[in-house]
Motif scaffolding. Structure first.
Motif, mmCIF file in Angstrom:
data_model
loop_
_atom_site.group_PDB
_atom_site.id
_atom_site.type_symbol
_atom_site.label_atom_id
_atom_site.label_comp_id
_atom_site.label_asym_id
_atom_site.label_seq_id
_atom_site.Cartn_x
_atom_site.Cartn_y
_atom_site.Cartn_z
ATOM 1 N N PRO A 166 0.819 -1.217 0.000
ATOM 2 C CA PRO A 166 0.000 0.000 0.000
ATOM 3 C C PRO A 166 0.850 1.263 0.000
ATOM 4 C CG PRO A 166 -0.014 -1.051 2.163
ATOM 5 C CD PRO A 166 0.676 -2.003 1.246
ATOM 6 N N LEU A 167 0.388 2.256 -0.739
ATOM 7 C CA LEU A 167 1.017 3.577 -0.747
ATOM 8 C C LEU A 167 0.258 4.491 0.208
ATOM 9 C CD1 LEU A 167 1.497 4.012 -4.603
ATOM 10 C CD2 LEU A 167 3.317 3.623 -2.930
ATOM 11 N N GLN A 168 0.978 5.164 1.058
ATOM 12 C CA GLN A 168 0.360 6.083 2.011
ATOM 13 C C GLN A 168 0.280 7.465 1.359
ATOM 14 O OE1 GLN A 168 -0.937 4.840 4.796
ATOM 15 N NE2 GLN A 168 -0.127 2.848 4.149
ATOM 16 N N LEU A 169 -0.884 7.768 0.813
ATOM 17 C CA LEU A 169 -1.047 8.992 0.043
ATOM 18 C C LEU A 169 -2.059 9.929 0.686
ATOM 19 C CD1 LEU A 169 -1.315 7.450 -3.546
ATOM 20 C CD2 LEU A 169 0.746 8.266 -2.382
ATOM 21 N N ARG A 170 -1.767 11.218 0.601
ATOM 22 C CA ARG A 170 -2.746 12.216 0.994
ATOM 23 C C ARG A 170 -3.790 12.334 -0.109
ATOM 24 N NH1 ARG A 170 1.096 17.047 3.515
ATOM 25 N NH2 ARG A 170 1.958 15.806 5.251
ATOM 26 N N ASN A 171 -4.884 13.042 0.205
ATOM 27 C CA ASN A 171 -6.023 13.100 -0.719
ATOM 28 C C ASN A 171 -5.625 13.588 -2.110
ATOM 29 O OD1 ASN A 171 -8.898 13.104 -1.426
ATOM 30 N ND2 ASN A 171 -8.714 15.331 -1.388
ATOM 31 N N LYS A 172 -4.922 14.717 -2.199
ATOM 32 C CA LYS A 172 -4.557 15.262 -3.504
ATOM 33 C C LYS A 172 -3.515 14.397 -4.209
ATOM 34 C CE LYS A 172 -7.350 18.707 -3.411
ATOM 35 N NZ LYS A 172 -8.605 18.633 -4.220
ATOM 36 N N GLU A 173 -2.652 13.750 -3.451
ATOM 37 C CA GLU A 173 -1.680 12.839 -4.050
ATOM 38 C C GLU A 173 -2.386 11.657 -4.695
ATOM 39 O OE1 GLU A 173 1.956 13.729 -0.867
ATOM 40 O OE2 GLU A 173 0.691 11.960 -0.654
ATOM 41 N N PHE A 174 -3.408 11.146 -4.019
ATOM 42 C CA PHE A 174 -4.169 10.031 -4.579
ATOM 43 C C PHE A 174 -4.876 10.466 -5.858
ATOM 44 C CE2 PHE A 174 -8.073 7.657 -5.210
ATOM 45 C CZ PHE A 174 -7.645 6.339 -5.092
ATOM 46 N N GLU A 175 -5.531 11.627 -5.840
ATOM 47 C CA GLU A 175 -6.245 12.102 -7.021
ATOM 48 C C GLU A 175 -5.290 12.371 -8.183
ATOM 49 O OE1 GLU A 175 -9.381 12.155 -7.540
ATOM 50 O OE2 GLU A 175 -9.978 11.591 -5.507
ATOM 51 N N LEU A 176 -4.113 12.895 -7.862
ATOM 52 C CA LEU A 176 -3.108 13.142 -8.897
ATOM 53 C C LEU A 176 -2.638 11.838 -9.514
ATOM 54 C CD1 LEU A 176 -1.048 14.860 -10.440
ATOM 55 C CD2 LEU A 176 0.410 14.817 -8.394
ATOM 56 N N LEU A 177 -2.345 10.842 -8.669
ATOM 57 C CA LEU A 177 -1.903 9.545 -9.173
ATOM 58 C C LEU A 177 -2.993 8.887 -10.002
ATOM 59 C CD1 LEU A 177 0.311 7.410 -9.243
ATOM 60 C CD2 LEU A 177 -0.664 6.432 -7.146
ATOM 61 N N ARG A 178 -4.220 9.029 -9.560
ATOM 62 C CA ARG A 178 -5.334 8.454 -10.320
ATOM 63 C C ARG A 178 -5.417 9.059 -11.718
ATOM 64 N NH1 ARG A 178 -11.875 8.747 -8.916
ATOM 65 N NH2 ARG A 178 -12.565 8.300 -11.034
ATOM 66 N N GLN A 179 -5.317 10.383 -11.808
ATOM 67 C CA GLN A 179 -5.387 11.040 -13.119
ATOM 68 C C GLN A 179 -4.254 10.582 -14.029
ATOM 69 O OE1 GLN A 179 -7.646 13.160 -14.588
ATOM 70 N NE2 GLN A 179 -8.941 12.606 -12.858
ATOM 71 N N LEU A 180 -3.044 10.551 -13.503
ATOM 72 C CA LEU A 180 -1.897 10.141 -14.306
ATOM 73 C C LEU A 180 -2.027 8.687 -14.749
ATOM 74 C CD1 LEU A 180 0.907 11.853 -12.204
ATOM 75 C CD2 LEU A 180 0.208 12.483 -14.525
ATOM 76 N N ALA A 181 -2.541 7.825 -13.862
ATOM 77 C CA ALA A 181 -2.692 6.408 -14.205
ATOM 78 C C ALA A 181 -3.785 6.198 -15.242
ATOM 79 C CB ALA A 181 -2.993 5.596 -12.941
ATOM 80 N N GLU A 182 -4.891 6.935 -15.102
ATOM 81 C CA GLU A 182 -5.988 6.796 -16.066
ATOM 82 C C GLU A 182 -5.558 7.192 -17.471
ATOM 83 O OE1 GLU A 182 -10.289 7.418 -15.078
ATOM 84 O OE2 GLU A 182 -9.389 8.722 -13.557
ATOM 85 N N TYR A 183 -4.645 8.166 -17.555
ATOM 86 C CA TYR A 183 -4.171 8.637 -18.859
ATOM 87 C C TYR A 183 -2.714 8.242 -19.074
ATOM 88 C CZ TYR A 183 -8.534 11.151 -18.758
ATOM 89 O OH TYR A 183 -9.867 11.449 -18.689
#
Length: 250
Positions: A166-183
């Motif tokens: 598991p990665l310990q991510l803050r809220n904006k870090e998670f959303e940023l990673l999600r966007q980059l992964a989706e695209y």
């Protein structure tokens, strides 16, 4: 319109505004796509079932049948059309519309007004993910996650793991990673990231994105080793997520 060459991918653009159809067609054709169009929900269903495009750009507010109804009918269809990816367009900004569209089986959601280059980037990203995943678009949406090499981002559970850890991510870090992964593989500008992660009304500087990217990089590779994925900087443009080592176990 002449039939597309066998090597071309076909995009069905559905919108009741002629200028939107023409603008989308112009930019998609520049990128090598064959484009077919429809201007209402009934026509969209008829054309989709007859020609089975590779992707559908679908407006939410349509005459005769809404984008919601069209999506619902396509996903309930017994033929191959049920698995065709859908990029939903709308001038409405309510989160509930976005959620309903995705729950019905849409793959992505783009608000109006939009830049045509963002549209083409999202079309390419959706098709790329569908090709790499080897599973249907509807199945991937229902799972609520995306995988890039050893990285898995699950937004239903709001969890991210790397090689099973598991990665310990803050809220904006998670959303940023999600966007980059989706695209994955697609360059996202700092402005696009600000809009998607911080919201359209965010008035901060793009430097905010740089700071969060650096934090995310440290968490992906705290010891400096190759984690199997990387956030690359595209100078003067933005960032993209890439897989760096296919041999690393998922």
């Amino acid at each position: 319109m002449t039939p597309p060459d066998s090597g071309e991918r076909t995009v069905l653009v559905v919108d009741d505004e002629a200028n939107i159809r023409e603008l989308c067609s112009l930019y998609l054709e520049r990128e090598g796509f064959a484009v077919i169009t429809a201007d209402d929900g009934d026509s969209a269903l008829a054309v989709a079932r007859e020609q089975t495009p590779d992707l559908i750009v679908l407006d939410l507010m349509l005459p005769k049948k809404s984008g919601f109804e069209v999506t619902r009918e396509l996903r309930a269809d017994s033929g191959a059309i049920r698995h065709v990816p859908i990029l939903m367009l709308t001038a409405r900004s309510e989160d509930v519309d976005r959620i309903v569209g995705l729950e019905l089986g849409a793959d992505d959601y783009l608000g109006k007004p939009f830049h045509p280059r963002e549209l083409t980037a999202r079309v390419k990203a959706i098709l790329r993910r569908a090709s790499m995943a080897g599973t249907s678009s509807a199945e991937r949406v229902s799972r609520g996650r995306v995988e890039v090499g050893p990285l898995r981002v699950d937004w239903d559970r709001r969890e991210a793991t790397l090689s099973g850890q598991p990665l310990q991510l803050r809220n904006k870090e998670f959303e940023l990673l999600r966007q980059l992964a989706e695209y994955c593989g697609i360059v996202l500008t700092r402005e696009q990231i600000l809009e998607q992660v911080w919201g359209y009304e965010y008035f901060g500087e793009t430097r905010t994105v740089d700071v969060h990217v650096n934090q995310l990089r440290r968490k992906l590779s705290p010891d400096g080793a190759d984690p199997g994925v990387a956030i690359e900087t595209v100078r003067g443009v933005g960032y993209k997520l890439v897989e760096t080592n296919p041999s690393i176990a998922r």
